[in-house]
Design an enzyme around this catalytic site. Structure first.
Site, PDB file in Angstrom:
ATOM      1  N   ASP A 147      29.745 -28.761   6.061  1.00 17.73           N
ATOM      2  CA  ASP A 147      30.084 -29.305   7.485  1.00 17.73           C
ATOM      3  C   ASP A 147      31.424 -29.986   7.097  1.00 17.73           C
ATOM      4  O   ASP A 147      32.571 -29.404   7.854  1.00 17.73           O
ATOM      5  CB  ASP A 147      29.141 -29.796   8.213  1.00 17.73           C
ATOM      6  CG  ASP A 147      29.659 -30.376   9.321  1.00 17.73           C
ATOM      7  OD1 ASP A 147      29.761 -29.218  10.471  1.00 17.73           O
ATOM      8  OD2 ASP A 147      30.106 -31.487   9.586  1.00 17.73           O
ATOM      9  N   ILE A 196      31.782 -35.404  18.671  1.00 22.33           N
ATOM     10  CA  ILE A 196      33.077 -34.804  18.496  1.00 22.33           C
ATOM     11  C   ILE A 196      33.718 -34.621  19.878  1.00 22.33           C
ATOM     12  O   ILE A 196      34.757 -34.947  20.375  1.00 22.33           O
ATOM     13  CB  ILE A 196      33.096 -33.514  17.716  1.00 22.33           C
ATOM     14  CG1 ILE A 196      34.575 -33.294  17.300  1.00 22.33           C
ATOM     15  CG2 ILE A 196      32.650 -32.387  18.581  1.00 22.33           C
ATOM     16  CD1 ILE A 196      35.172 -34.388  16.412  1.00 22.33           C
ATOM     17  N   SER A 214      25.621 -30.110  29.564  1.00 28.56           N
ATOM     18  CA  SER A 214      25.165 -30.836  28.563  1.00 28.56           C
ATOM     19  C   SER A 214      23.640 -31.196  29.044  1.00 28.56           C
ATOM     20  O   SER A 214      23.380 -31.502  30.323  1.00 28.56           O
ATOM     21  CB  SER A 214      25.622 -32.307  28.477  1.00 28.56           C
ATOM     22  OG  SER A 214      25.034 -33.117  28.010  1.00 28.56           O
ATOM     23  N   ARG A 215      22.902 -31.016  28.157  1.00 26.67           N
ATOM     24  CA  ARG A 215      21.365 -31.373  28.386  1.00 26.67           C
ATOM     25  C   ARG A 215      20.971 -32.959  28.435  1.00 26.67           C
ATOM     26  O   ARG A 215      20.017 -33.055  29.090  1.00 26.67           O
ATOM     27  CB  ARG A 215      20.604 -30.760  27.251  1.00 26.67           C
ATOM     28  CG  ARG A 215      20.935 -29.457  27.012  1.00 26.67           C
ATOM     29  CD  ARG A 215      20.302 -29.078  25.547  1.00 26.67           C
ATOM     30  NE  ARG A 215      20.583 -30.019  24.560  1.00 26.67           N
ATOM     31  CZ  ARG A 215      20.186 -30.040  23.346  1.00 26.67           C
ATOM     32  NH1 ARG A 215      19.376 -29.275  22.985  1.00 26.67           N
ATOM     33  NH2 ARG A 215      20.711 -30.857  22.507  1.00 26.67           N
ATOM     34  N   LYS A 230      34.651 -25.997  14.750  1.00 28.22           N
ATOM     35  CA  LYS A 230      34.351 -25.624  13.384  1.00 28.22           C
ATOM     36  C   LYS A 230      32.928 -26.038  12.965  1.00 28.22           C
ATOM     37  O   LYS A 230      32.465 -26.971  13.568  1.00 28.22           O
ATOM     38  CB  LYS A 230      35.222 -25.716  12.396  1.00 28.22           C
ATOM     39  CG  LYS A 230      35.820 -27.619  12.366  1.00 28.22           C
ATOM     40  CD  LYS A 230      34.648 -28.783  11.901  1.00 28.22           C
ATOM     41  CE  LYS A 230      33.793 -28.278  10.660  1.00 28.22           C
ATOM     42  NZ  LYS A 230      32.982 -29.725  10.261  1.00 28.22           N
TER      43      LYS A 230
HETATM   44  P1  NAP Z   1      26.388 -33.814  17.811  1.00 28.80           P
HETATM   45  O1  NAP Z   1      26.973 -35.369  17.676  1.00 28.80           O
HETATM   46  O2  NAP Z   1      24.989 -33.614  17.300  1.00 28.80           O
HETATM   47  O3  NAP Z   1      26.815 -33.215  19.221  1.00 28.80           O
HETATM   48  C1  NAP Z   1      26.440 -31.807  19.466  1.00 28.80           C
HETATM   49  C2  NAP Z   1      25.911 -31.554  20.587  1.00 28.80           C
HETATM   50  O4  NAP Z   1      25.629 -30.281  21.070  1.00 28.80           O
HETATM   51  C3  NAP Z   1      24.664 -32.591  21.065  1.00 28.80           C
HETATM   52  O5  NAP Z   1      24.980 -33.684  21.725  1.00 28.80           O
HETATM   53  C4  NAP Z   1      24.098 -32.000  22.222  1.00 28.80           C
HETATM   54  O6  NAP Z   1      24.635 -32.292  23.441  1.00 28.80           O
HETATM   55  C5  NAP Z   1      24.384 -30.389  22.059  1.00 28.80           C
HETATM   56  N1  NAP Z   1      23.325 -29.750  21.025  1.00 28.80           N
HETATM   57  C6  NAP Z   1      22.601 -30.205  20.121  1.00 28.80           C
HETATM   58  N2  NAP Z   1      21.659 -29.274  19.775  1.00 28.80           N
HETATM   59  C7  NAP Z   1      22.015 -28.168  20.635  1.00 28.80           C
HETATM   60  C8  NAP Z   1      20.973 -27.001  20.937  1.00 28.80           C
HETATM   61  N3  NAP Z   1      20.118 -26.732  20.012  1.00 28.80           N
HETATM   62  N4  NAP Z   1      21.151 -26.207  21.911  1.00 28.80           N
HETATM   63  C9  NAP Z   1      22.100 -26.520  22.886  1.00 28.80           C
HETATM   64  N5  NAP Z   1      22.911 -27.672  22.426  1.00 28.80           N
HETATM   65  C10 NAP Z   1      22.904 -28.563  21.503  1.00 28.80           C
HETATM   66  O7  NAP Z   1      27.518 -33.212  16.719  1.00 28.80           O
HETATM   67  P2  NAP Z   1      29.021 -33.138  16.638  1.00 28.80           P
HETATM   68  O8  NAP Z   1      29.353 -34.150  15.470  1.00 28.80           O
HETATM   69  O9  NAP Z   1      29.623 -33.430  18.063  1.00 28.80           O
HETATM   70  O10 NAP Z   1      29.401 -31.921  16.246  1.00 28.80           O
HETATM   71  C11 NAP Z   1      29.389 -30.736  16.711  1.00 28.80           C
HETATM   72  C12 NAP Z   1      30.356 -29.691  16.035  1.00 28.80           C
HETATM   73  O11 NAP Z   1      31.671 -30.146  15.976  1.00 28.80           O
HETATM   74  C13 NAP Z   1      29.927 -29.255  14.856  1.00 28.80           C
HETATM   75  O12 NAP Z   1      30.116 -27.820  14.538  1.00 28.80           O
HETATM   76  C14 NAP Z   1      30.713 -30.105  13.771  1.00 28.80           C
HETATM   77  O13 NAP Z   1      30.947 -29.336  12.898  1.00 28.80           O
HETATM   78  C15 NAP Z   1      31.875 -30.237  14.628  1.00 28.80           C
HETATM   79  N6  NAP Z   1      32.550 -31.328  14.257  1.00 28.80           N
HETATM   80  C16 NAP Z   1      32.118 -32.639  14.298  1.00 28.80           C
HETATM   81  C17 NAP Z   1      33.132 -33.518  13.587  1.00 28.80           C
HETATM   82  C18 NAP Z   1      32.499 -35.193  13.519  1.00 28.80           C
HETATM   83  O14 NAP Z   1      33.227 -35.985  12.892  1.00 28.80           O
HETATM   84  N7  NAP Z   1      31.332 -35.388  13.967  1.00 28.80           N
HETATM   85  C19 NAP Z   1      34.317 -33.569  13.532  1.00 28.80           C
HETATM   86  C20 NAP Z   1      34.868 -32.260  13.720  1.00 28.80           C
HETATM   87  C21 NAP Z   1      34.128 -31.218  14.182  1.00 28.80           C
HETATM   88  P3  NAP Z   1      24.123 -32.238  24.912  1.00 28.80           P
HETATM   89  O15 NAP Z   1      23.189 -33.569  24.380  1.00 28.80           O
HETATM   90  O16 NAP Z   1      25.310 -32.732  25.487  1.00 28.80           O
HETATM   91  O17 NAP Z   1      23.469 -30.991  25.196  1.00 28.80           O
END
Ligand code: NAP
Length: 307
Positions: A167, A13, A35-36, A89
């Site tokens: 989610d 996101i 970012s890690r 969110k």
């Molecule tokens: P994602 O692709 O898994 O990205 C989340 C990022 O957070 C990871 O790339 C990582 O970034 C970091 N992370 C993951 N586990 C972690 C941990 N244990 N400790 C610290 N950092 C951690 O997920 P996403 O889809 O972007 O979703 C993130 C949030 O946005 C969620 O709450 C989701 O509901 C919301 N969201 C997602 C979407 C969608 O379409 N995907 C839409 C709207 C809202 P680093 O590797 O950079 O550290």
């Protein structure tokens, strides 16, 4: 004064929506990434929020794009360092963990913004205006998408606090709680948990308002082919349909609103305004409904989920 922003968590996101929206929003600029695993050319990079806050890079605000399970601790850290905080969110993994964050933001005079991106979809405010003062007879929500397409490899979504099908489903609830004239509450739920997951892959939830308005939501994370993000409201003036996640509105099939998507542009515009006016915006109603569905829901086990 331009808000100097750091993004925390450079995942799907952050890349798909936050970075382009920040670039287009006057009054805010991206100055750092925590970012890690990843970096962005031309932007200061740190391995953790801790390292970022301890650095000499000046930052006014952070946007937390990490999974909900780790967000509370990051928000607390950022607020204690005097930063404004934007939460993706859902705002947290539990409802009550937001209370001390709201208090910390107020005590420090900082902005805490719990975003609900679907509320910024173009047909949501017109739907709210249409429904104000009408007689409502029933509401149905169908929120069905393919987890393998929209959340590839996101194992956190199946862990406790990851919400599973809620989610995306909470996006529908964020719209529902915005457009209906009266608050709703959960009256029953059926939750399907894969045998290898701690979060549901499908759910049916019934709600009502104090006047007895029936609201039913069907959530499914295994829908292939066309995806469904629709809310239908039967009213005394006809059937109002909010479709495509809030991008389109029609009445008895006749279009009322069809507009391009601009959810994250709306989020960042609002964040800049909140910071400018010294306000916060935290509405926990959608997360409360999810928590109540987990409290009241009957659970059944279904086939294991394999990515
Ligand atoms: P994602 O692709 O898994 O990205 C989340 C990022 O957070 C990871 O790339 C990582 O970034 C970091 N992370 C993951 N586990 C972690 C941990 N244990 N400790 C610290 N950092 C951690 O997920 P996403 O889809 O972007 O979703 C993130 C949030 O946005 C969620 O709450 C989701 O509901 C919301 N969201 C997602 C979407 C969608 O379409 N995907 C839409 C709207 C809202 P680093 O590797 O950079 O550290």
């Amino acid at each position: 004064m331009t808000v100097r922003l750091a993004l925390v968590g450079l995942g799907k996101i952050a890349r798909d929506q936050h970075i382009p929206a920040i670039a287009k929003t006057p009054g805010i600029e991206l100055v750092a990434i925590a970012s890690r695993n990843a970096a962005l050319e031309g932007v200061a990079h740190f391995d953790s929020l801790d390292a970022l806050l301890g650095s000499d890079v000046a930052v006014d605000a952070v946007a937390l794009c990490t999974p909900p399970q780790v967000r509370r601790a990051q928000a607390a850290l950022a607020l204690s360092a005097g930063k404004h905080v934007l939460l993706e969110k859902p705002p947290g993994a539990t409802v009550a963990e937001l209370t001390p964050l709201v208090a910390a933001a107020a005590a420090g005079g900082h902005t805490l913004f719990a975003t609900w991106h679907s509320r910024f979809a173009p047909a949501v405010e017109p739907a709210r205006a249409f429904l104000a003062g009408r007689t409502l007879r029933a509401v149905t929500i169908e929120w069905k998408e393919d987890v393998r397409v929209w959340h590839p490899g996101q194992s956190w979504i199946w862990e406790p606090g990851g919400l599973g099908v809620f989610d995306p489903g909470i996006n529908a609830l964020s719209i529902l709680t915005r457009i209906l004239p009266h608050p709703v509450f959960v009256t029953g739920a059926e939750l399907a948990f894969p045998s290898n997951c701690a979060a549901p892959i499908a759910a049916e939830i019934d709600f009502a308002d104090a006047g007895g308005l029936p609201v039913r939501a069907e959530l499914d994370f295994l829908q292939t082919g066309p995806q469904t993000w629709d809310i239908r409201v039967e009213t005394d003036a006809g059937l109002l349909t909010l479709s495509s996640g809030g991008a389109r509105l029609s009445l008895d099939g006749a279009p009322l609103v069809e507009a391009p998507e601009a959810e994250y542009a709306g989020i960042y515009k609002h964040f800049v305004e909140l910071i400018g006016s010294g306000a916060s915006d935290v509405d926990l109603a959608p997360l409360q409904l999810v928590a109540d569905a987990f409290l009241l829901g009957r659970r059944r086990e279904v086939a294991a989920f394999v990515e």
